[in-house]
Design a protein around this motif. Structure first.
Motif, PDB file in Angstrom:
ATOM      1  N   VAL A 240       9.119  44.453  21.640  1.00  0.00           N
ATOM      2  CA  VAL A 240       8.722  43.285  20.858  1.00  0.00           C
ATOM      3  C   VAL A 240       7.272  42.936  21.183  1.00  0.00           C
ATOM      4  O   VAL A 240       6.924  42.766  22.352  1.00  0.00           O
ATOM      5  CB  VAL A 240       9.639  42.076  21.164  1.00  0.00           C
ATOM      6  N   ILE A 241       6.434  42.876  20.163  1.00  0.00           N
ATOM      7  CA  ILE A 241       5.054  42.425  20.325  1.00  0.00           C
ATOM      8  C   ILE A 241       4.944  41.053  19.663  1.00  0.00           C
ATOM      9  O   ILE A 241       5.263  40.901  18.485  1.00  0.00           O
ATOM     10  CB  ILE A 241       4.061  43.410  19.692  1.00  0.00           C
ATOM     11  N   VAL A 242       4.530  40.060  20.443  1.00  0.00           N
ATOM     12  CA  VAL A 242       4.566  38.668  19.986  1.00  0.00           C
ATOM     13  C   VAL A 242       3.165  38.067  20.047  1.00  0.00           C
ATOM     14  O   VAL A 242       2.441  38.261  21.024  1.00  0.00           O
ATOM     15  CB  VAL A 242       5.538  37.834  20.863  1.00  0.00           C
ATOM     16  N   ARG A 243       2.812  37.330  19.010  1.00  0.00           N
ATOM     17  CA  ARG A 243       1.570  36.556  19.003  1.00  0.00           C
ATOM     18  C   ARG A 243       1.906  35.089  18.745  1.00  0.00           C
ATOM     19  O   ARG A 243       2.698  34.771  17.855  1.00  0.00           O
ATOM     20  CB  ARG A 243       0.615  37.073  17.927  1.00  0.00           C
ATOM     21  N   ASP A 244       1.316  34.222  19.536  1.00  0.00           N
ATOM     22  CA  ASP A 244       1.506  32.787  19.353  1.00  0.00           C
ATOM     23  C   ASP A 244       0.675  32.343  18.140  1.00  0.00           C
ATOM     24  O   ASP A 244      -0.550  32.401  18.157  1.00  0.00           O
ATOM     25  CB  ASP A 244       1.053  32.041  20.611  1.00  0.00           C
ATOM     26  N   ILE A 245       1.364  31.923  17.078  1.00  0.00           N
ATOM     27  CA  ILE A 245       0.660  31.489  15.865  1.00  0.00           C
ATOM     28  C   ILE A 245       0.845  29.991  15.643  1.00  0.00           C
ATOM     29  O   ILE A 245       0.736  29.510  14.508  1.00  0.00           O
ATOM     30  CB  ILE A 245       1.138  32.279  14.633  1.00  0.00           C
ATOM     31  N   THR A 246       1.150  29.291  16.730  1.00  0.00           N
ATOM     32  CA  THR A 246       1.366  27.853  16.596  1.00  0.00           C
ATOM     33  C   THR A 246       0.168  27.167  15.965  1.00  0.00           C
ATOM     34  O   THR A 246       0.296  26.375  15.020  1.00  0.00           O
ATOM     35  CB  THR A 246       1.660  27.238  17.972  1.00  0.00           C
ATOM     36  N   GLU A 247      -1.007  27.487  16.474  1.00  0.00           N
ATOM     37  CA  GLU A 247      -2.206  26.840  15.957  1.00  0.00           C
ATOM     38  C   GLU A 247      -2.474  27.250  14.515  1.00  0.00           C
ATOM     39  O   GLU A 247      -2.869  26.423  13.681  1.00  0.00           O
ATOM     40  CB  GLU A 247      -3.400  27.173  16.844  1.00  0.00           C
ATOM     41  N   SER A 248      -2.313  28.545  14.211  1.00  0.00           N
ATOM     42  CA  SER A 248      -2.577  28.984  12.841  1.00  0.00           C
ATOM     43  C   SER A 248      -1.551  28.419  11.859  1.00  0.00           C
ATOM     44  O   SER A 248      -1.889  28.124  10.709  1.00  0.00           O
ATOM     45  CB  SER A 248      -2.584  30.510  12.765  1.00  0.00           C
ATOM     46  N   LYS A 249      -0.300  28.237  12.308  1.00  0.00           N
ATOM     47  CA  LYS A 249       0.708  27.609  11.432  1.00  0.00           C
ATOM     48  C   LYS A 249       0.330  26.173  11.125  1.00  0.00           C
ATOM     49  O   LYS A 249       0.485  25.703   9.987  1.00  0.00           O
ATOM     50  CB  LYS A 249       2.084  27.670  12.102  1.00  0.00           C
ATOM     51  N   LYS A 257      -1.874  21.011   2.248  1.00  0.00           N
ATOM     52  CA  LYS A 257      -1.993  19.604   1.876  1.00  0.00           C
ATOM     53  C   LYS A 257      -3.395  19.241   1.419  1.00  0.00           C
ATOM     54  O   LYS A 257      -3.660  18.104   1.071  1.00  0.00           O
ATOM     55  CB  LYS A 257      -1.592  18.723   3.071  1.00  0.00           C
ATOM     56  N   SER A 258      -4.290  20.162   1.442  1.00  0.00           N
ATOM     57  CA  SER A 258      -5.678  19.840   1.152  1.00  0.00           C
ATOM     58  C   SER A 258      -6.267  20.864   0.210  1.00  0.00           C
ATOM     59  O   SER A 258      -5.883  22.040   0.207  1.00  0.00           O
ATOM     60  CB  SER A 258      -6.487  19.792   2.444  1.00  0.00           C
ATOM     61  N   GLU A 259      -7.209  20.430  -0.626  1.00  0.00           N
ATOM     62  CA  GLU A 259      -7.922  21.329  -1.514  1.00  0.00           C
ATOM     63  C   GLU A 259      -9.317  21.629  -0.969  1.00  0.00           C
ATOM     64  O   GLU A 259     -10.168  22.173  -1.667  1.00  0.00           O
ATOM     65  CB  GLU A 259      -8.036  20.699  -2.913  1.00  0.00           C
ATOM     66  N   GLU A 260      -9.549  21.316   0.276  1.00  0.00           N
ATOM     67  CA  GLU A 260     -10.806  21.674   0.908  1.00  0.00           C
ATOM     68  C   GLU A 260     -10.888  23.178   1.046  1.00  0.00           C
ATOM     69  O   GLU A 260      -9.911  23.892   0.876  1.00  0.00           O
ATOM     70  CB  GLU A 260     -10.915  21.019   2.293  1.00  0.00           C
ATOM     71  N   ARG A 261     -12.019  23.688   1.344  1.00  0.00           N
ATOM     72  CA  ARG A 261     -12.230  25.128   1.412  1.00  0.00           C
ATOM     73  C   ARG A 261     -11.958  25.688   2.795  1.00  0.00           C
ATOM     74  O   ARG A 261     -12.636  26.619   3.234  1.00  0.00           O
ATOM     75  CB  ARG A 261     -13.649  25.475   0.962  1.00  0.00           C
ATOM     76  N   TYR A 262     -11.041  25.055   3.479  1.00  0.00           N
ATOM     77  CA  TYR A 262     -10.501  25.607   4.727  1.00  0.00           C
ATOM     78  C   TYR A 262     -11.513  25.691   5.871  1.00  0.00           C
ATOM     79  O   TYR A 262     -11.357  26.500   6.790  1.00  0.00           O
ATOM     80  CB  TYR A 262      -9.885  26.991   4.490  1.00  0.00           C
ATOM     81  N   ARG A 263     -12.550  24.840   5.807  1.00  0.00           N
ATOM     82  CA  ARG A 263     -13.503  24.837   6.914  1.00  0.00           C
ATOM     83  C   ARG A 263     -12.945  24.129   8.149  1.00  0.00           C
ATOM     84  O   ARG A 263     -13.615  24.066   9.174  1.00  0.00           O
ATOM     85  CB  ARG A 263     -14.813  24.191   6.474  1.00  0.00           C
ATOM     86  N   ILE A 264     -11.707  23.554   7.989  1.00  0.00           N
ATOM     87  CA  ILE A 264     -11.090  22.876   9.125  1.00  0.00           C
ATOM     88  C   ILE A 264     -10.660  23.841  10.226  1.00  0.00           C
ATOM     89  O   ILE A 264     -10.394  23.427  11.351  1.00  0.00           O
ATOM     90  CB  ILE A 264      -9.884  22.044   8.645  1.00  0.00           C
ATOM     91  N   ILE A 265     -10.567  25.135   9.905  1.00  0.00           N
ATOM     92  CA  ILE A 265     -10.187  26.106  10.944  1.00  0.00           C
ATOM     93  C   ILE A 265     -11.406  26.385  11.818  1.00  0.00           C
ATOM     94  O   ILE A 265     -12.452  26.763  11.323  1.00  0.00           O
ATOM     95  CB  ILE A 265      -9.657  27.402  10.318  1.00  0.00           C
ATOM     96  N   THR A 266     -11.266  26.204  13.066  1.00  0.00           N
ATOM     97  CA  THR A 266     -12.404  26.328  13.990  1.00  0.00           C
ATOM     98  C   THR A 266     -12.604  27.770  14.447  1.00  0.00           C
ATOM     99  O   THR A 266     -11.763  28.655  14.230  1.00  0.00           O
ATOM    100  CB  THR A 266     -12.166  25.445  15.225  1.00  0.00           C
ATOM    101  N   GLU A 267     -13.711  27.980  15.114  1.00  0.00           N
ATOM    102  CA  GLU A 267     -14.002  29.302  15.645  1.00  0.00           C
ATOM    103  C   GLU A 267     -12.958  29.759  16.661  1.00  0.00           C
ATOM    104  O   GLU A 267     -12.689  30.943  16.818  1.00  0.00           O
ATOM    105  CB  GLU A 267     -15.379  29.264  16.330  1.00  0.00           C
ATOM    106  N   GLN A 268     -12.339  28.757  17.346  1.00  0.00           N
ATOM    107  CA  GLN A 268     -11.398  29.109  18.415  1.00  0.00           C
ATOM    108  C   GLN A 268     -10.123  29.767  17.907  1.00  0.00           C
ATOM    109  O   GLN A 268      -9.379  30.373  18.691  1.00  0.00           O
ATOM    110  CB  GLN A 268     -11.036  27.866  19.222  1.00  0.00           C
TER     111      GLN A 268
END
Length: 621
Positions: A240-249, A257-268
């Motif tokens: 099993v190969i697992v990646r934590d996608i909590t933040e990306s979810k 919920k937003s029509e913004e252009r997804y700039r809310i996702i940070t570099e981290q």
């Protein structure tokens, strides 16, 4: 072997050195260069000035003798494979050298040209395989993704540092524990379903679900499940190969919920968010642009689809273009009357970075439509999965190396069987007349020794493990077979087993210990109860809890035990072993073999004659 193989030979006997050179000339199908050193000092000097692919060494040199010869060479050059030569009388030294790092040993007088060639080639390739396995293991251990192996009955058998970071459990805390510790309430059936899918031969990619950390926190994960197969193709475990996608979810929920252009996702987050406007042929990017692609945001801003598709690996371009652009668009047009306004897609492909290198990308998103018209818009998220791909390839290579190791162990055991038959044959050498009953008895003894080793492999494969087996279960089967073989059922001899359950040994311990039990029990069955006398044969295996064995538990820097002491007792209340027999200088093959095997295990052997016969073997594992 295409390149010339450089061989260093330690041999002070000109005749033996010439014989080795003749054997190489006769059978070597590869180019080689042989250099001979007549002393240890001279050979070590050669090693300082030259590079060699393999070392062949006699153990008896003018300035060094015995195992110390090998240890000195190996200490100076541990990365060069070493094959040693022994005499028939000191094969034990050869076995000891293999335990301490030699690749193989050959017995003088029993070596032919083909065996020498095969040993050289095998030793070089196995040494390379060992180094590759170590390198691959280091990659797995350093991966940020959790890489886990669990048995088919649900127990965790491997755990890397990435798993510790994601779940919070250390390897010491989780190994051997049920995987249900990581599963939140309500998802048990999901796990059973996924396991059954893998049993049916499916490989599950990027399956998103939830898991439970040690601190009680529930996290979102994406996992890939793959079968781990035996050499025969039989499923033995699940990786099993697992990646934590909590933040990306969380980020995806905000995007919905937003029509913004997804700039809310940070570099981290390590992800790329993009919006492709087909009508304008522009792609808007946000997120970890430079980290993933090597380009700055300004360089990629408003980049058209053709420039983007040209950076996709040529072998992947057609599939990416068809699935993301053409297929999604056609699918939405076909469903216009059903009021469906979107279609999801998920892709994996190789993308060229600015520096020209390729990375593996996971690209998933949605193709949108408003009303009766296409918006000409694709929304998606990309992330770099290069490390995960490396980990998947690493697991495959480790599995291949594991299969080679199994073949090596079988080969070693066959060599042991051959040596035992040689020793048995020596008992009859020089006799003009043979006692048929003694010959048949010798054959039966040899057969039982082979069976004792065959049971090791049977139990090993039955346990679905390749490194350890339950020795208690093995002893039960071995003693049953021995009693049947000697037809003890009709007499009054009974067996009494006192074996600590769930005692697991690796092959290097199980094989010699099993042969010791075979020899001692066989001896009792043949000699302890003449004339149909009644009695008991007792086999007892227990741990030394108090550590009173002088070679007992070894502790690491934290005071934790790294080895465990065991005591094996084989006794009978029969007529007793004659006082004329000295276990340290016996002429009987069985007692000699027991003594050799106890020495091989670095154990202690004690014989008590107070009431019947009792052999006590103490060892550490």
């Amino acid at each position: 072997m295409e390149e010339k193989v450089k061989i260093l030979l330690f041999e002070d006997n000109p005749g033996d050195a010439g014989l080795i050179e003749e054997m190489l000339e006769e059978s070597a199908d590869f180019r080689y260069e042989l250099k001979n050193a007549e002393t240890l000092k001279e050979g070590l000097s050669f090693l300082k000035e030259n590079l060699f692919d393999i070392i062949l060494s006699d153990l008896g040199l003018p300035d060094s003798d015995g195992i110390d010869t090998f240890l000195e060479i190996h200490a100076r050059n541990s990365r060069i494979p070493i094959v040693i030569f022994t005499g028939i009388s000191d094969e034990k030294i050869g076995i000891d050298a293999v335990k301490k790092g030699a690749q193989d040993y050959l017995v003088k007088g029993q070596v032919d040209s083909r065996l020498l060639k095969r040993s050289i080639q095998y030793s070089i390739e196995r040494k390379k395989a060992e180094e590759r396995v170590q390198n691959l293991a280091n990659i797995v251990e350093s991966s940020n993704d959790a890489i886990i192996t669990r048995s088919l009955d649900g127990f965790i058998t491997s755990w890397n540092q990435g798993a510790e970071q994601i779940y919070g459990y250390s390897a010491e805390e989780i190994l051997g524990k049920p995987a249900t510790l990581l599963i939140p309430c309500g998802l048990e059936n999901e796990t059973l379903k996924l396991t059954e899918m893998v049993r049916q031969g499916e490989k599950i990619h990027q399956y998103e679900t939830s898991r439970l950390r040690k601190d009680g926190k529930i996290i979102d994960i994406s996992m890939t499940l793959s079968p781990v197969l035996e050499i025969s193709g039989e499923l033995i475990a699940i990786s099993v190969i697992v990646r934590d996608i909590t933040e990306s979810k969380k980020a995806e929920e905000k995007l919905q919920k937003s029509e913004e252009r997804y700039r809310i996702i940070t570099e981290q987050t390590g992800q790329l968010v993009y919006e492709y406007d087909i009508e304008e042929d522009k792609i808007y990017w946000a997120g970890a642009i430079e980290k993933v692609t090597g380009y700055t945001q300004e360089e990629l801003l408003s980049t058209g689809v053709k420039l983007w598709i040209n950076n996709v690996h040529p072998d992947d371009q057609k599939n990416v273009w068809n699935q993301k652009i053409i297929d999604c668009g056609k699918s939405i047009k076909k469903t216009e009357n059903k009021r469906k306004n979107k279609r999801n897609f998920h892709l994996e492909y190789r993308l060229r970075r600015k520096d020209g290198s390729y990375i593996h990308i996971e690209d998933h998103g949605v193709y949108l439509q408003k009303g009766n018209y296409l918006t000409n818009k694709v929304l998606g998220i990309m992330k770099d999965i290069t490390e995960r791909k490396k980990a998947e390839n690493t697991l495959k290579k480790i599995e291949e190396a594991r299969k080679k190791e199994i073949h090596h162990r079988i080969k070693n055991n066959l060599q042991v069987i051959s040596s035992l038959l040689d020793l048995q044959a020596e008992k009859f050498a020089g006799n003009d007349v043979y006692d048929t009953s003694k010959v048949l008895s010798a054959f039966r003894d040899s057969q039982n020794r082979v069976i004792s080793m065959a049971l090791i492999h049977e139990e090993l494969y039955g346990s679905r493990e390749v490194s350890t087996l339950n020795f208690a279960t093995y002893l039960q089967k071995l003693t049953e077979d021995l009693f049947k073989c000697y037809n003890i059922g009709a007499s009054g001899a009974q067996k009494v087993l006192e074996i600590e359950e769930n005692t697991f040994f690796d092959m290097d311990t199980a094989v010699p210990l099993g042969m010791i039990v075979n020899e001692l029990v066989s001896n009792s069955l043949k000699h302890a109860f003449p004339g149909g006398r009644t009695g008991e044969i007792q086999i007892k295996l227990s741990r030394n809890e108090n550590g009173n064995f002088e070679n007992g538990a070894i502790e690491d820097s934290n005071g934790k035990s790294k080895t465990t002491g065991y005591t094996l007792t084989v006794s009978d209340n029969g007529v007793g072993i004659p006082k004329s027999i000295n276990i340290e200088d016996s002429d009987t093959l069985g007692i000699q073999l027991v003594t050799i095997l106890v020495d091989q295990l670095d154990g202690e052997l004690e014989l008590n004659r107070d009431s019947g016969t009792e052999f006590v073997i103490k060892l550490t594992v």
